[in-house]
Design an enzyme around this catalytic site. Structure first.
Site, PDB file in Angstrom:
ATOM      1  NE  ARG A  51     -68.045  44.774 -20.039  1.00  0.00           N
ATOM      2  CZ  ARG A  51     -67.227  45.545 -19.332  1.00  0.00           C
ATOM      3  NH1 ARG A  51     -67.676  46.229 -18.298  1.00  0.00           N
ATOM      4  NH2 ARG A  51     -65.958  45.618 -19.629  1.00  0.00           N
ATOM      5  NE  ARG A  67     -64.827  49.338 -22.966  1.00  0.00           N
ATOM      6  CZ  ARG A  67     -64.819  48.946 -21.716  1.00  0.00           C
ATOM      7  NH1 ARG A  67     -64.902  47.671 -21.433  1.00  0.00           N
ATOM      8  NH2 ARG A  67     -64.743  49.809 -20.756  1.00  0.00           N
ATOM      9  CG  HIS A 110     -60.283  48.337 -22.452  1.00  0.00           C
ATOM     10  ND1 HIS A 110     -59.665  49.507 -22.830  1.00  0.00           N
ATOM     11  CD2 HIS A 110     -61.151  48.667 -21.465  1.00  0.00           C
ATOM     12  CE1 HIS A 110     -60.142  50.504 -22.089  1.00  0.00           C
ATOM     13  NE2 HIS A 110     -61.046  50.021 -21.257  1.00  0.00           N
ATOM     14  CD  GLU A 128     -65.818  53.942 -17.929  1.00  0.00           C
ATOM     15  OE1 GLU A 128     -65.054  53.109 -18.413  1.00  0.00           O
ATOM     16  OE2 GLU A 128     -66.429  53.761 -16.873  1.00  0.00           O
ATOM     17  CG  HIS A 180     -61.435  44.643 -20.821  1.00  0.00           C
ATOM     18  ND1 HIS A 180     -60.585  44.884 -19.760  1.00  0.00           N
ATOM     19  CD2 HIS A 180     -62.581  45.330 -20.555  1.00  0.00           C
ATOM     20  CE1 HIS A 180     -61.194  45.684 -18.895  1.00  0.00           C
ATOM     21  NE2 HIS A 180     -62.406  45.955 -19.343  1.00  0.00           N
TER      22      HIS A 180
HETATM   23  P1  FAD Z   1     -63.999  38.000 -10.512  1.00  0.00           P
HETATM   24  O1  FAD Z   1     -63.947  39.278  -9.804  1.00  0.00           O
HETATM   25  O2  FAD Z   1     -63.061  37.804 -11.631  1.00  0.00           O
HETATM   26  O3  FAD Z   1     -63.789  36.816  -9.482  1.00  0.00           O
HETATM   27  C1  FAD Z   1     -63.625  35.493  -9.933  1.00  0.00           C
HETATM   28  C2  FAD Z   1     -63.346  34.608  -8.747  1.00  0.00           C
HETATM   29  O4  FAD Z   1     -63.542  33.254  -9.109  1.00  0.00           O
HETATM   30  C3  FAD Z   1     -61.923  34.681  -8.199  1.00  0.00           C
HETATM   31  O5  FAD Z   1     -62.017  34.719  -6.800  1.00  0.00           O
HETATM   32  C4  FAD Z   1     -61.296  33.352  -8.595  1.00  0.00           C
HETATM   33  O6  FAD Z   1     -60.327  32.882  -7.706  1.00  0.00           O
HETATM   34  C5  FAD Z   1     -62.517  32.466  -8.548  1.00  0.00           C
HETATM   35  N1  FAD Z   1     -62.400  31.245  -9.338  1.00  0.00           N
HETATM   36  C6  FAD Z   1     -62.331  31.130 -10.680  1.00  0.00           C
HETATM   37  N2  FAD Z   1     -62.245  29.818 -11.018  1.00  0.00           N
HETATM   38  C7  FAD Z   1     -62.264  29.115  -9.866  1.00  0.00           C
HETATM   39  C8  FAD Z   1     -62.191  27.749  -9.557  1.00  0.00           C
HETATM   40  N3  FAD Z   1     -62.082  26.799 -10.506  1.00  0.00           N
HETATM   41  N4  FAD Z   1     -62.218  27.378  -8.257  1.00  0.00           N
HETATM   42  C9  FAD Z   1     -62.312  28.292  -7.266  1.00  0.00           C
HETATM   43  N5  FAD Z   1     -62.391  29.615  -7.509  1.00  0.00           N
HETATM   44  C10 FAD Z   1     -62.369  30.021  -8.792  1.00  0.00           C
HETATM   45  N6  FAD Z   1     -66.182  46.366 -15.048  1.00  0.00           N
HETATM   46  C11 FAD Z   1     -66.889  47.467 -14.708  1.00  0.00           C
HETATM   47  O7  FAD Z   1     -68.118  47.394 -14.566  1.00  0.00           O
HETATM   48  N7  FAD Z   1     -66.233  48.645 -14.515  1.00  0.00           N
HETATM   49  C12 FAD Z   1     -64.899  48.784 -14.659  1.00  0.00           C
HETATM   50  O8  FAD Z   1     -64.356  49.867 -14.459  1.00  0.00           O
HETATM   51  C13 FAD Z   1     -64.148  47.649 -15.039  1.00  0.00           C
HETATM   52  N8  FAD Z   1     -62.808  47.743 -15.227  1.00  0.00           N
HETATM   53  C14 FAD Z   1     -62.106  46.597 -15.466  1.00  0.00           C
HETATM   54  C15 FAD Z   1     -60.719  46.685 -15.556  1.00  0.00           C
HETATM   55  C16 FAD Z   1     -59.965  45.540 -15.709  1.00  0.00           C
HETATM   56  C17 FAD Z   1     -58.470  45.636 -15.817  1.00  0.00           C
HETATM   57  C18 FAD Z   1     -60.612  44.282 -15.790  1.00  0.00           C
HETATM   58  C19 FAD Z   1     -59.821  43.028 -15.936  1.00  0.00           C
HETATM   59  C20 FAD Z   1     -61.989  44.204 -15.746  1.00  0.00           C
HETATM   60  C21 FAD Z   1     -62.747  45.356 -15.581  1.00  0.00           C
HETATM   61  N9  FAD Z   1     -64.135  45.306 -15.511  1.00  0.00           N
HETATM   62  C22 FAD Z   1     -64.838  46.429 -15.192  1.00  0.00           C
HETATM   63  C23 FAD Z   1     -64.837  44.027 -15.566  1.00  0.00           C
HETATM   64  C24 FAD Z   1     -65.187  43.582 -14.151  1.00  0.00           C
HETATM   65  O9  FAD Z   1     -64.106  43.883 -13.297  1.00  0.00           O
HETATM   66  C25 FAD Z   1     -65.463  42.091 -14.080  1.00  0.00           C
HETATM   67  O10 FAD Z   1     -66.356  41.698 -15.075  1.00  0.00           O
HETATM   68  C26 FAD Z   1     -66.067  41.736 -12.727  1.00  0.00           C
HETATM   69  O11 FAD Z   1     -65.253  42.233 -11.690  1.00  0.00           O
HETATM   70  C27 FAD Z   1     -66.204  40.229 -12.598  1.00  0.00           C
HETATM   71  O12 FAD Z   1     -66.578  39.935 -11.282  1.00  0.00           O
HETATM   72  P2  FAD Z   1     -66.871  38.437 -10.889  1.00  0.00           P
HETATM   73  O13 FAD Z   1     -67.281  38.455  -9.457  1.00  0.00           O
HETATM   74  O14 FAD Z   1     -67.773  37.835 -11.870  1.00  0.00           O
HETATM   75  O15 FAD Z   1     -65.479  37.673 -11.070  1.00  0.00           O
HETATM   76  C1  SIN Z   2     -62.256  50.964 -17.991  1.00  0.00           C
HETATM   77  O1  SIN Z   2     -62.042  51.528 -16.929  1.00  0.00           O
HETATM   78  O2  SIN Z   2     -61.992  51.415 -19.104  1.00  0.00           O
HETATM   79  C2  SIN Z   2     -62.885  49.611 -17.925  1.00  0.00           C
HETATM   80  C3  SIN Z   2     -64.321  49.774 -17.759  1.00  0.00           C
HETATM   81  C4  SIN Z   2     -65.001  48.486 -18.053  1.00  0.00           C
HETATM   82  O3  SIN Z   2     -64.389  47.533 -18.520  1.00  0.00           O
HETATM   83  O4  SIN Z   2     -66.216  48.446 -17.830  1.00  0.00           O
END
Ligand code: FAD
Ligand code: SIN
Length: 525
Positions: free
Chosen positions: A384, A288, A241, A113, A349
């Site tokens: 990032r 990015r 993004h 990427e 994003h």
């Molecule tokens: P999340 O997975 O967002 O989980 C958050 C949790 O917190 C949820 O369960 C929610 O219900 C809970 N929560 C929030 N507020 C409260 C509250 N007040 N009370 C109770 N529960 C709450 N990153 C990569 O490294 N590679 C990728 O390919 C990539 N692709 C992506 C594509 C998309 C479309 C998106 C949106 C993001 C992508 N990212 C990618 C970024 C990555 O997915 C996220 O940064 C990562 O998954 C965040 O994980 P997390 O566990 O911190 O939070």
């Molecule tokens: C993507 O698949 O382009 C998202 C990857 C990322 O947000 O890290």
């Protein structure tokens, strides 16, 4: 009702669940999700998870790529930690049943990427996050030491403030005793007491009108820590993004993974001309921040709402094999990506900033850890590197467990915390006021705090936000608590922090670009 658990985990994405699965070896865990377990940013991740696996890749190369993308603002110790610990954490994911794509010879099939000098992204087709989320949930369901609370919304973390003490940013020894939590099915507010709490509340996407994030991403953890006077930084570094599918009015915006550019897709203007080489010699695969700004510039100069992503020159069958979900989604909309250009535009994003943590995932508040997107470890700096966030989340969740268990025996429950007091409140007279204010915040952020900023725009955003803040606090004081009003307060706090930090930075660096200070200062603060 008061509930007591050794560990309280707020969030069910990769950070929250991976922490819970490890912490449950040492005590009872409560895991909260504000809706259902798999409605998370994690589930939406497409491209994959970055880790060094085979030569010619090396830790040094991954470290250099991360530092270059971070534009002189990364914390080297955090970068070293994540990248060196990544292979071990990938091993744990495999043991939990995550299935990464492999070549016919059994090696990992690696993607590339923007900003990566090597092929190093492990993936499961183009829906890696869904595969990780579902595998973690399967493990979670069979763990007797973890109690899952879906549709439970954390309102506030509990500190000395809830015992009547005045807590300021300068108060030493602030501690977290758990959280007040709204059960959205019964509308009761419970006190969850814990010995250790992990914030894993994910992203902030819904502070903006257009985002790739699902509706749960409202920055709740960051807002809660802000109200508890914890330390937050780098909020100005909001990642857009470059290639979300252009679909006006649709939320969240469907992502067209950057891996498709690693595979050979090229960005083109609406007249079909390639434009990225005008901006950067790495072309469509530049980091990015550069690609998003270039697209923004092309769109503004030409008065267009989108540009094109072209993958038509690649082998059609191979494209369908690597990106089956993108192929299917676009086809449903009448776009055959093997023959047609894909209309794309930049969209909010990811947030690089958040709740400051040290190398052990400790926040500035004792007994409170943070991991994942709500935290700021220093890994990403000002921008990032793609696919570095899933790996960061799991590495820091692991660090949090290891550190917490060392202290567990010395930490008790604080039984003095009173129950939530909602005396003198009533149902808000008009829910539409909350919805309307939410829309206003999103519009303010899209209009004035986007990819290109200026002092004038930021100050205008702040003055508009102040009005909504006052109205909302007044409404909150009078109202019975609901998820809607809490989320509104949270997005206002997050928007405020983004604008405040953006106004404070008198330079352009990484994701923060302002026409008033277009140059980068020699030293980052
Ligand atoms: P999340 O997975 O967002 O989980 C958050 C949790 O917190 C949820 O369960 C929610 O219900 C809970 N929560 C929030 N507020 C409260 C509250 N007040 N009370 C109770 N529960 C709450 N990153 C990569 O490294 N590679 C990728 O390919 C990539 N692709 C992506 C594509 C998309 C479309 C998106 C949106 C993001 C992508 N990212 C990618 C970024 C990555 O997915 C996220 O940064 C990562 O998954 C965040 O994980 P997390 O566990 O911190 O939070
Ligand atoms: C993507 O698949 O382009 C998202 C990857 C990322 O947000 O890290």
């Amino acid at each position: 009702m008061t509930r007591k658990f050794d560990f309280l985990v707020i969030g069910s994405g990769i950070a929250g669940i991976s922490f819970a699965l490890k912490a449950s070896r040492y005590g009872k865990v409560a895991l909260l999700s504000k809706t259902v377990l798999d409605e998370t940013n994690t589930s939406y991740a497409q491209g994959g998870i970055a880790a060094v696996t085979y030569e010619p890749d090396s830790f040094d190369k991954h470290i250099d790529d991360t530092l270059i993308a971070g534009d002189g603002h990364c914390d080297l110790a955090a970068v070293e930690k994540v990248i060196r610990e990544a292979p071990g954490q990938i091993e744990e994911l495999l043991q939990w049943g995550v299935d990464f794509d492999r070549t016919p010879k059994g090696k990992f099939d690696l993607h590339k990427e923007g900003g990566h000098s090597e092929f190093r992204i492990l993936h499961h087709k183009d829906n890696t996050g869904f595969e990780i989320q579902q595998s973690l949930i399967r493990r979670l369901r069979s763990d007797p030491n973890i109690t899952v609370f879906e549709n439970h919304f954390a309102i506030e973390i509990l500190t000395q403030h809830h015992l009547g003490e005045i807590v300021t940013q300068h108060t030493a020894g602030v501690e977290c005793y758990g959280a007040y939590v709204l059960d959205q099915q019964t509308n009761h507010i419970h006190t969850f007491l814990s010995r250790v709490t992990l914030l894993a509340t994910g992203g902030i996407g819904n502070v903006y009108a257009t985002t790739t994030n699902p509706p749960v991403a409202t920055g709740d953890g960051i807002a809660m820590v802000h109200r508890a006077r914890g330390v937050i930084r780098d909020m100005e570094f909001v990642q857009f993004h470059p290639t979300a599918l252009y679909q006006p009015g649709v939320r969240p915006n469907f992502l067209i993974t950057e891996a498709i550019r690693g595979y050979g897709a090229v960005l083109r203007c609406r007249d079909g001309r390639e434009f990225m080489h005008k901006y950067d010699e790495r072309g469509s695969l530049a980091p990015r921040d550069i690609v998003a700004r270039a697209i923004d510039n092309e769109m503004k100069t030409r008065g267009h709402d989108y540009v094109y992503l072209d993958v038509t020159h690649k082998d059609a069958e191979e494209t369908k094999l690597h990106f089956p979900n993108i192929f299917k989604k676009c086809l449903e909309l009448g776009i055959d990506i093997t023959k047609d250009y894909i209309p794309v535009c930049p969209t909010q994003h990811y947030l690089c900033g958040g709740v400051v943590v040290d190398l052990n995932a400790r926040t500035s508040i004792q007994r409170l850890y943070a991991a994942g997107e709500c935290s700021c470890t220093g890994l990403h700096g000002a921008n990032r590197l793609a696919s570095n966030s899933l790996i960061e989340a799991i590495v820091y969740a692991d660090a949090a467990v290891k550190d917490a268990v060392k202290q567990m025996d010395t930490i008790g429950y604080n039984e003095m915390i009173p129950a939530w007091n909602d005396e003198g409140t009533s149902l808000p007279e008009e829910m539409v006021l909350i919805t309307q204010s939410f829309r206003e915040v999103e519009q303010i952020m899209n209009s004035y705090v986007g990819i290109v900023r200026s002092n004038l725009r930021l100050k205008r955003a702040m003055s508009r936000l102040e009005i909504i803040f006052k109205e909302t606090e007044d409404l909150f004081d009078r109202s019975v608590v609901s998820r809607e009003i809490c989320e509104l307060r949270n997005v206002i706090s997050v928007a405020y922090l983004i604008i405040k930090h953006a106004l404070r930075r008198k330079e352009s660096r990484g994701l923060h670009y302002t026409v008033d200070y277009p140059r980068r200062l020699s030293k980052s603060e």
